[in-house]
Design a protein around this motif. Structure first.
Motif, PDB file in Angstrom:
ATOM      1  N   GLU A  34       0.820  -1.218   0.000  1.00  0.00           N
ATOM      2  CA  GLU A  34       0.000   0.000   0.000  1.00  0.00           C
ATOM      3  C   GLU A  34       0.851   1.264   0.000  1.00  0.00           C
ATOM      4  O   GLU A  34       1.979   1.276   0.487  1.00  0.00           O
ATOM      5  CB  GLU A  34      -0.904   0.023   1.240  1.00  0.00           C
ATOM      6  CG  GLU A  34      -1.987  -1.052   1.183  1.00  0.00           C
ATOM      7  CD  GLU A  34      -2.941  -0.994   2.374  1.00  0.00           C
ATOM      8  OE1 GLU A  34      -2.659  -0.287   3.356  1.00  0.00           O
ATOM      9  OE2 GLU A  34      -3.974  -1.687   2.314  1.00  0.00           O
ATOM     10  N   ARG A  35       0.251   2.323  -0.527  1.00  0.00           N
ATOM     11  CA  ARG A  35       0.773   3.692  -0.435  1.00  0.00           C
ATOM     12  C   ARG A  35       2.223   3.847  -0.918  1.00  0.00           C
ATOM     13  O   ARG A  35       3.058   4.468  -0.232  1.00  0.00           O
ATOM     14  CB  ARG A  35       0.620   4.226   1.002  1.00  0.00           C
ATOM     15  CG  ARG A  35      -0.839   4.258   1.406  1.00  0.00           C
ATOM     16  CD  ARG A  35      -1.079   4.814   2.783  1.00  0.00           C
ATOM     17  NE  ARG A  35      -2.521   4.865   3.002  1.00  0.00           N
ATOM     18  CZ  ARG A  35      -3.298   5.906   2.700  1.00  0.00           C
ATOM     19  NH1 ARG A  35      -2.767   6.993   2.230  1.00  0.00           N
ATOM     20  NH2 ARG A  35      -4.593   5.860   2.883  1.00  0.00           N
ATOM     21  N   ASP A  53       0.208   2.943   7.377  1.00  0.00           N
ATOM     22  CA  ASP A  53       0.076   4.046   6.394  1.00  0.00           C
ATOM     23  C   ASP A  53       1.315   4.930   6.446  1.00  0.00           C
ATOM     24  O   ASP A  53       1.745   5.342   7.536  1.00  0.00           O
ATOM     25  CB  ASP A  53      -1.132   4.917   6.724  1.00  0.00           C
ATOM     26  CG  ASP A  53      -2.426   4.321   6.218  1.00  0.00           C
ATOM     27  OD1 ASP A  53      -2.430   3.151   5.812  1.00  0.00           O
ATOM     28  OD2 ASP A  53      -3.435   5.049   6.240  1.00  0.00           O
ATOM     29  N   GLU A  86      -3.831   8.601  10.468  1.00  0.00           N
ATOM     30  CA  GLU A  86      -3.213   7.784   9.422  1.00  0.00           C
ATOM     31  C   GLU A  86      -3.301   8.546   8.100  1.00  0.00           C
ATOM     32  O   GLU A  86      -3.677   9.711   8.061  1.00  0.00           O
ATOM     33  CB  GLU A  86      -3.801   6.368   9.353  1.00  0.00           C
ATOM     34  CG  GLU A  86      -5.230   6.273   9.045  1.00  0.00           C
ATOM     35  CD  GLU A  86      -5.707   4.820   8.924  1.00  0.00           C
ATOM     36  OE1 GLU A  86      -4.976   3.868   9.237  1.00  0.00           O
ATOM     37  OE2 GLU A  86      -6.856   4.653   8.511  1.00  0.00           O
ATOM     38  N   GLY A 117     -10.830   2.700   8.822  1.00  0.00           N
ATOM     39  CA  GLY A 117     -10.640   1.678   7.778  1.00  0.00           C
ATOM     40  C   GLY A 117     -10.800   2.277   6.387  1.00  0.00           C
ATOM     41  O   GLY A 117     -10.207   3.303   6.069  1.00  0.00           O
ATOM     42  N   TRP A 118     -11.632   1.639   5.566  1.00  0.00           N
ATOM     43  CA  TRP A 118     -11.839   2.139   4.193  1.00  0.00           C
ATOM     44  C   TRP A 118     -12.887   3.249   4.149  1.00  0.00           C
ATOM     45  O   TRP A 118     -13.086   3.876   3.111  1.00  0.00           O
ATOM     46  CB  TRP A 118     -12.301   1.002   3.265  1.00  0.00           C
ATOM     47  CG  TRP A 118     -11.334  -0.128   3.151  1.00  0.00           C
ATOM     48  CD1 TRP A 118     -11.516  -1.403   3.596  1.00  0.00           C
ATOM     49  CD2 TRP A 118     -10.024  -0.109   2.545  1.00  0.00           C
ATOM     50  NE1 TRP A 118     -10.409  -2.179   3.317  1.00  0.00           N
ATOM     51  CE2 TRP A 118      -9.483  -1.405   2.675  1.00  0.00           C
ATOM     52  CE3 TRP A 118      -9.253   0.876   1.921  1.00  0.00           C
ATOM     53  CZ2 TRP A 118      -8.215  -1.759   2.191  1.00  0.00           C
ATOM     54  CZ3 TRP A 118      -7.995   0.541   1.444  1.00  0.00           C
ATOM     55  CH2 TRP A 118      -7.491  -0.763   1.581  1.00  0.00           C
ATOM     56  N   GLN A 156      -9.878   9.861   1.321  1.00  0.00           N
ATOM     57  CA  GLN A 156      -8.837   9.793   2.358  1.00  0.00           C
ATOM     58  C   GLN A 156      -7.524  10.238   1.719  1.00  0.00           C
ATOM     59  O   GLN A 156      -7.182   9.794   0.614  1.00  0.00           O
ATOM     60  CB  GLN A 156      -8.711   8.360   2.870  1.00  0.00           C
ATOM     61  CG  GLN A 156      -7.733   8.230   4.024  1.00  0.00           C
ATOM     62  CD  GLN A 156      -7.518   6.790   4.455  1.00  0.00           C
ATOM     63  OE1 GLN A 156      -7.606   5.884   3.634  1.00  0.00           O
ATOM     64  NE2 GLN A 156      -7.213   6.589   5.725  1.00  0.00           N
TER      65      GLN A 156
HETATM   66  C1  DGJ Z   1      -6.968   2.703   5.886  1.00  0.00           C
HETATM   67  C2  DGJ Z   1      -5.651   2.934   5.234  1.00  0.00           C
HETATM   68  O1  DGJ Z   1      -5.449   4.284   5.082  1.00  0.00           O
HETATM   69  C3  DGJ Z   1      -5.601   2.208   3.911  1.00  0.00           C
HETATM   70  O2  DGJ Z   1      -4.395   2.486   3.265  1.00  0.00           O
HETATM   71  C4  DGJ Z   1      -5.759   0.766   4.230  1.00  0.00           C
HETATM   72  O3  DGJ Z   1      -4.649   0.341   4.980  1.00  0.00           O
HETATM   73  C5  DGJ Z   1      -7.036   0.532   4.997  1.00  0.00           C
HETATM   74  N1  DGJ Z   1      -7.074   1.334   6.181  1.00  0.00           N
HETATM   75  C6  DGJ Z   1      -7.192  -0.911   5.390  1.00  0.00           C
HETATM   76  O4  DGJ Z   1      -8.336  -1.060   6.168  1.00  0.00           O
END
Ligand code: DGJ
Length: 374
Positions: A104-105, A207, A256, A276-277, A313
């Motif tokens: 991720e990221r 993150d 985050e 989360g998402w 986000q």
């Molecule tokens: C929020 C994070 O910012 C995303 O990158 C990812 O890790 C999700 N959480 C996973 O639930």
């Protein structure tokens, strides 16, 4: 005059005769130059000369990595050419970035001293959910890759953060047996409960982003301590390691999705809360030093849907080349039921009264006029 600048800044352009994009349309399906929906989530941008490179998570229906990190290039930020896979997942089941891991990221920076492109990303090991909480690093001779995976780890093992009192280093385990979410737990958390727990193994890193300062020093900023506290760490001169200088930002602040930028000697950070998402209200901060103290400036989003940051986000803030003081908020509108359909929310950031402000526009374009109000 201000109004005039704003009007110029928000030129709403629609040219039906051209297949070229001439504006941003946050939340719409963004197609690459071959007409395919851009697949670069949780992304970041590196620019070189007149070219921008957009790196992001190649997602399928699920968020598990099946392909790797994709990269696109553009000279105008509206039209993106697919440059392929910059960092590929491995078919080797023993690899830490094997197919089925979580990547991720991704963020890419260039190291002047080594002439290498360095990619940092959040890595979760296959079949371990989000328990591994590692940061990973890969290297390349070219901005489009292929990036070679080097390693992943929990950073800052066996080093205390800057300004972490001896009394916090020495607390006994007995003091830490509080139930989650009690005021006692919160106080212990702020005093470094998880910093001590993870001291030997290294601190959790989920993150993340990287930021290169004007003097060439790079910093890795990540959610740590069970996502309760952000850590800011200095990277070594080659950008491939942590120097062991690090600090905690807003202990217990539950931030985050960090994105950092700098304007006139002030550092700004945009983050999200922990849902989360699902989207939540963004937060913003400023500091005179990357090490803090960071001042809370509240939600930078304004107007309708500000409480959910326009259903997005944060992932990155781009300083636009050649358009002085223009900053672009890059956010993800996640779609956890079908991740490939996640959308991109890019909006201008204005600095007003030393605070970043993000307003919604259905369609907008950059102009030579800047977004900053004195
Ligand atoms: C929020 C994070 O910012 C995303 O990158 C990812 O890790 C999700 N959480 C996973 O639930």
């Amino acid at each position: 005059m201000k109004l005039l600048c704003l009007l110029f800044f928000l030129i709403i352009v629609a040219d039906p005769c051209s297949s070229q994009n001439t504006f941003f349309e946050p939340g719409a399906i963004w197609k690459d130059t071959e007409g395919k929906h851009i697949n670069a989530h949780g992304g970041g941008i590196y620019s070189e000369g007149d070219t921008y490179y957009w790196y992001g998570e190649h997602k399928g229906q699920s968020s598990i990595a099946q392909v790797g990190v994709r990269v696109y290039s553009s000279s105008d930020l509206y039209n993106w050419k697919n440059e392929g896979i910059a960092l590929a997942v491995s078919n080797d089941l023993d690899s830490e970035i094997t197919k089925g891991s979580v990547i991720e990221r991704p963020k890419v920076i260039y190291n002047n001293k080594t002439g290498k492109y360095v990619m940092w990303f959040h890595l979760e090991l296959k079949n371990q959910g989000y328990a591994a909480a590692r940061t990973g690093v890969a290297i390349s001779d070219s901005p489009t890759g292929p990036f070679k995976y080097l390693k992943s780890y929990r950073p800052n093992a066996n080093v205390w953060p800057l300004n972490f009192p001896l009394s916090n280093q020495k607390r006994t385990k007995k003091n830490e047996l509080y139930e989650w979410w009690t005021p006692e737990w919160k106080a212990a958390l702020i005093e470094g409960l998880y910093v001590r727990r993870d001291f030997r193994e290294g601190q959790m890193s989920r993150d993340m982003t990287v930021f290169v300062d004007d003097d060439g020093k790079a910093y890795h900023i990540h959610s740590s301590e069970e996502n309760q506290t952000l850590h800011i760490s200095e990277l070594t001169d080659d950008y491939l390691d942590f120097t062991s200088r690090w600090t905690r930002m807003k202990p217990g602040g539950q931030n985050e999705a960090p994105a950092v930028f700098k304007h006139n000697d002030t550092y700004y950070m945009i983050t999200s809360g922990l849902t989360g998402w699902a989207p939540n209200a963004a937060r913003s901060f400023s500091a005179k030093s990357i090490w803090g103290p960071w001042k809370s400036l509240g939600n930078p989003a304004t107007g309708k849907l500000a409480q959910v940051t326009f259903n997005s986000q944060s992932t990155y803030v781009l300083t636009v080349n050649g358009v002085e003081d223009t900053f672009l908020y890059m956010g993800d509108r996640w779609n956890p039921k079908n991740h490939i359909d996640g959308r991109y929310i890019w909006l201008p950031i204005k600095i007003k009264n030393k605070k970043p402000e993000i307003e919604w526009f259905d369609k907008w374009a950059l102009s030579k006029y800047n977004s900053i109000q004195p």
